[in-house]
Design a protein around this motif. Structure first.
Motif, PDB file in Angstrom:
ATOM      1  N   UNK A  86      24.740 -33.329  19.869  1.00 13.74           N
ATOM      2  CA  UNK A  86      24.372 -32.155  20.659  1.00 13.74           C
ATOM      3  C   UNK A  86      25.592 -31.245  20.791  1.00 13.74           C
ATOM      4  N   UNK A  87      25.354 -29.967  20.864  1.00 13.82           N
ATOM      5  CA  UNK A  87      26.431 -28.990  20.995  1.00 13.82           C
ATOM      6  C   UNK A  87      26.294 -28.319  22.356  1.00 13.82           C
ATOM      7  N   UNK A  88      27.410 -28.234  23.066  1.00 18.87           N
ATOM      8  CA  UNK A  88      27.436 -27.523  24.341  1.00 18.87           C
ATOM      9  C   UNK A  88      28.600 -26.541  24.334  1.00 18.87           C
ATOM     10  N   UNK A  89      28.552 -25.594  25.251  1.00 20.59           N
ATOM     11  CA  UNK A  89      29.691 -24.717  25.496  1.00 20.59           C
ATOM     12  C   UNK A  89      30.091 -24.930  26.951  1.00 20.59           C
ATOM     13  N   UNK A  90      31.338 -25.335  27.155  1.00 20.80           N
ATOM     14  CA  UNK A  90      31.858 -25.569  28.497  1.00 20.80           C
ATOM     15  C   UNK A  90      32.742 -24.395  28.873  1.00 20.80           C
ATOM     16  N   UNK A  91      32.521 -23.855  30.069  1.00 16.47           N
ATOM     17  CA  UNK A  91      33.358 -22.772  30.586  1.00 16.47           C
ATOM     18  C   UNK A  91      34.050 -23.242  31.863  1.00 16.47           C
ATOM     19  N   UNK A  92      35.244 -22.717  32.088  1.00 13.30           N
ATOM     20  CA  UNK A  92      36.018 -23.083  33.276  1.00 13.30           C
ATOM     21  C   UNK A  92      37.044 -22.001  33.564  1.00 13.30           C
ATOM     22  N   UNK A  93      37.533 -22.023  34.800  1.00 10.80           N
ATOM     23  CA  UNK A  93      38.587 -21.100  35.218  1.00 10.80           C
ATOM     24  C   UNK A  93      39.545 -21.848  36.133  1.00 10.80           C
ATOM     25  N   UNK A  94      40.841 -21.594  35.943  1.00  9.02           N
ATOM     26  CA  UNK A  94      41.838 -22.206  36.820  1.00  9.02           C
ATOM     27  C   UNK A  94      42.495 -21.166  37.727  1.00  9.02           C
ATOM     28  N   UNK A  95      41.894 -19.983  37.825  1.00 10.83           N
ATOM     29  CA  UNK A  95      42.449 -18.922  38.656  1.00 10.83           C
ATOM     30  C   UNK A  95      43.217 -17.901  37.857  1.00 10.83           C
ATOM     31  N   UNK A  96      43.980 -18.340  36.856  1.00 11.75           N
ATOM     32  CA  UNK A  96      44.742 -17.400  36.041  1.00 11.75           C
ATOM     33  C   UNK A  96      44.148 -17.225  34.644  1.00 11.75           C
ATOM     34  N   UNK A  97      43.326 -18.168  34.218  1.00  5.98           N
ATOM     35  CA  UNK A  97      42.722 -18.099  32.894  1.00  5.98           C
ATOM     36  C   UNK A  97      41.276 -18.593  32.960  1.00  5.98           C
ATOM     37  N   UNK A  98      40.411 -17.899  32.225  1.00  7.74           N
ATOM     38  CA  UNK A  98      39.004 -18.278  32.131  1.00  7.74           C
ATOM     39  C   UNK A  98      38.662 -18.400  30.665  1.00  7.74           C
ATOM     40  N   UNK A  99      38.141 -19.567  30.268  1.00  6.11           N
ATOM     41  CA  UNK A  99      37.864 -19.811  28.850  1.00  6.11           C
ATOM     42  C   UNK A  99      36.580 -20.595  28.688  1.00  6.11           C
ATOM     43  N   UNK A 141      40.880 -27.133  32.272  1.00  7.34           N
ATOM     44  CA  UNK A 141      39.976 -28.141  32.820  1.00  7.34           C
ATOM     45  C   UNK A 141      40.703 -29.078  33.784  1.00  7.34           C
ATOM     46  N   UNK A 142      41.951 -29.389  33.513  1.00 10.60           N
ATOM     47  CA  UNK A 142      42.699 -30.260  34.416  1.00 10.60           C
ATOM     48  C   UNK A 142      43.011 -29.577  35.743  1.00 10.60           C
ATOM     49  N   UNK A 143      43.044 -28.250  35.750  1.00 16.12           N
ATOM     50  CA  UNK A 143      43.411 -27.508  36.957  1.00 16.12           C
ATOM     51  C   UNK A 143      42.222 -26.912  37.709  1.00 16.12           C
ATOM     52  N   UNK A 144      41.031 -26.981  37.144  1.00 16.67           N
ATOM     53  CA  UNK A 144      39.880 -26.318  37.770  1.00 16.67           C
ATOM     54  C   UNK A 144      39.218 -27.224  38.809  1.00 16.67           C
ATOM     55  N   UNK A 145      38.440 -26.601  39.694  1.00 20.64           N
ATOM     56  CA  UNK A 145      37.661 -27.387  40.645  1.00 20.64           C
ATOM     57  C   UNK A 145      36.173 -27.362  40.321  1.00 20.64           C
ATOM     58  N   UNK A 146      35.833 -26.690  39.210  1.00 21.91           N
ATOM     59  CA  UNK A 146      34.440 -26.589  38.778  1.00 21.91           C
ATOM     60  C   UNK A 146      34.408 -26.172  37.315  1.00 21.91           C
ATOM     61  N   UNK A 147      33.439 -26.674  36.579  1.00 19.84           N
ATOM     62  CA  UNK A 147      33.204 -26.202  35.218  1.00 19.84           C
ATOM     63  C   UNK A 147      31.709 -26.180  34.976  1.00 19.84           C
ATOM     64  N   UNK A 148      31.304 -25.426  33.948  1.00 19.11           N
ATOM     65  CA  UNK A 148      29.888 -25.267  33.641  1.00 19.11           C
ATOM     66  C   UNK A 148      29.641 -25.705  32.204  1.00 19.11           C
ATOM     67  N   UNK A 149      28.622 -26.532  32.028  1.00 22.71           N
ATOM     68  CA  UNK A 149      28.186 -26.966  30.699  1.00 22.71           C
ATOM     69  C   UNK A 149      26.914 -26.199  30.366  1.00 22.71           C
ATOM     70  N   UNK A 150      26.960 -25.450  29.274  1.00 22.81           N
ATOM     71  CA  UNK A 150      25.798 -24.714  28.800  1.00 22.81           C
ATOM     72  C   UNK A 150      25.200 -25.436  27.607  1.00 22.81           C
ATOM     73  N   UNK A 151      23.867 -25.520  27.553  1.00 28.40           N
ATOM     74  CA  UNK A 151      23.172 -26.124  26.426  1.00 28.40           C
ATOM     75  C   UNK A 151      22.569 -24.976  25.609  1.00 28.40           C
ATOM     76  N   UNK A 152      23.182 -24.591  24.480  1.00 21.34           N
ATOM     77  CA  UNK A 152      22.659 -23.494  23.665  1.00 21.34           C
ATOM     78  C   UNK A 152      21.366 -23.893  22.944  1.00 21.34           C
ATOM     79  N   UNK A 153      20.526 -22.901  22.680  1.00 18.62           N
ATOM     80  CA  UNK A 153      19.311 -23.178  21.910  1.00 18.62           C
ATOM     81  C   UNK A 153      19.606 -23.097  20.414  1.00 18.62           C
ATOM     82  N   UNK A 154      18.635 -23.507  19.622  1.00 22.37           N
ATOM     83  CA  UNK A 154      18.825 -23.705  18.187  1.00 22.37           C
ATOM     84  C   UNK A 154      19.254 -22.455  17.431  1.00 22.37           C
ATOM     85  N   UNK A 174      21.799 -25.089  32.079  1.00 26.05           N
ATOM     86  CA  UNK A 174      23.149 -24.950  32.619  1.00 26.05           C
ATOM     87  C   UNK A 174      23.379 -26.085  33.609  1.00 26.05           C
ATOM     88  N   UNK A 175      24.528 -26.739  33.477  1.00 27.92           N
ATOM     89  CA  UNK A 175      24.922 -27.788  34.408  1.00 27.92           C
ATOM     90  C   UNK A 175      26.221 -27.363  35.080  1.00 27.92           C
TER      91      UNK A 175
END
Length: 162
Positions: A21-34, A65-78, A119-120
């Motif tokens: 399965x392929x997911x896209x994880x997003x996160x922010x540590x306050x100074x960077x969002x990726x 990811x080590x510095x964040x307090x939350x992240x989001x896992x997205x499940x993309x469609x086909x 979205x998780x």
């Protein structure tokens, strides 16, 4: 050393034959969002609800990811192979990653990509050292199911649009 290189190469060749399965994880540590495309996503536990994925220690996303307090896992469609490819490119700036991508922010300020299957929203639960990667375990805080479409898979170096 040569036998270790051969084992790694053999492992890569074997793993390419297994659909992931392929997911896209997003996160922010306050100074960077990726965001980052992940091919190692799985559920671990229902009580508490836990998921996991691996991130290479050398990736830009590892520190975030080590510095964040939350992240989001997205499940993309086909049909979202271009989205998955974009977040798999390591040399883009934070701004370039999200340029032209529709998203909204979670209550904790983390990008949530639009037009995905699900979205998780997760909080960090545990990090496990795993060689050149870190196994990241997250506790699922919120689930949004946005579409009833098949999720995208990855097999033998290509995305599968089923």
């Amino acid at each position: 050393m040569a036998s270790e290189d051969k084992r790694a190469e053999d492992l890569i060749n074997v793993m390419r034959q297994i659909p992931f399965p392929v997911t896209v994880v997003t996160a922010s540590n306050g100074s960077s969002t990726r965001g980052i495309t992940i091919g190692s996503f799985t559920s671990l536990s229902m009580e508490p609800p836990l998921i996991s994925f691996n991130v290479e220690k050398e990736s830009q996303m590892h520190e975030i990811l080590q510095e964040c307090d939350s992240f989001v896992v997205q499940i993309p469609h086909a049909a979202q192979d271009e989205l998955c490819t974009r977040f798999a490119l390591p040399d883009q700036s934070d701004e370039e990653q999200f340029e032209g991508i529709a998203y909204r922010l979670s209550e904790k300020g983390v990008p949530i990509l639009e037009d995905v299957v699900a979205v998780l929203e997760c909080s960090p639960y545990k990090w496990v050292d795993a060689g050149d990667h870190t196994l990241i375990i997250g506790e699922v805080e919120k689930v949004e199911i946005l579409k009833n479409d098949p999720a995208i898979l990855y097999l033998n170096g290509a995305y599968l649009n089923m």
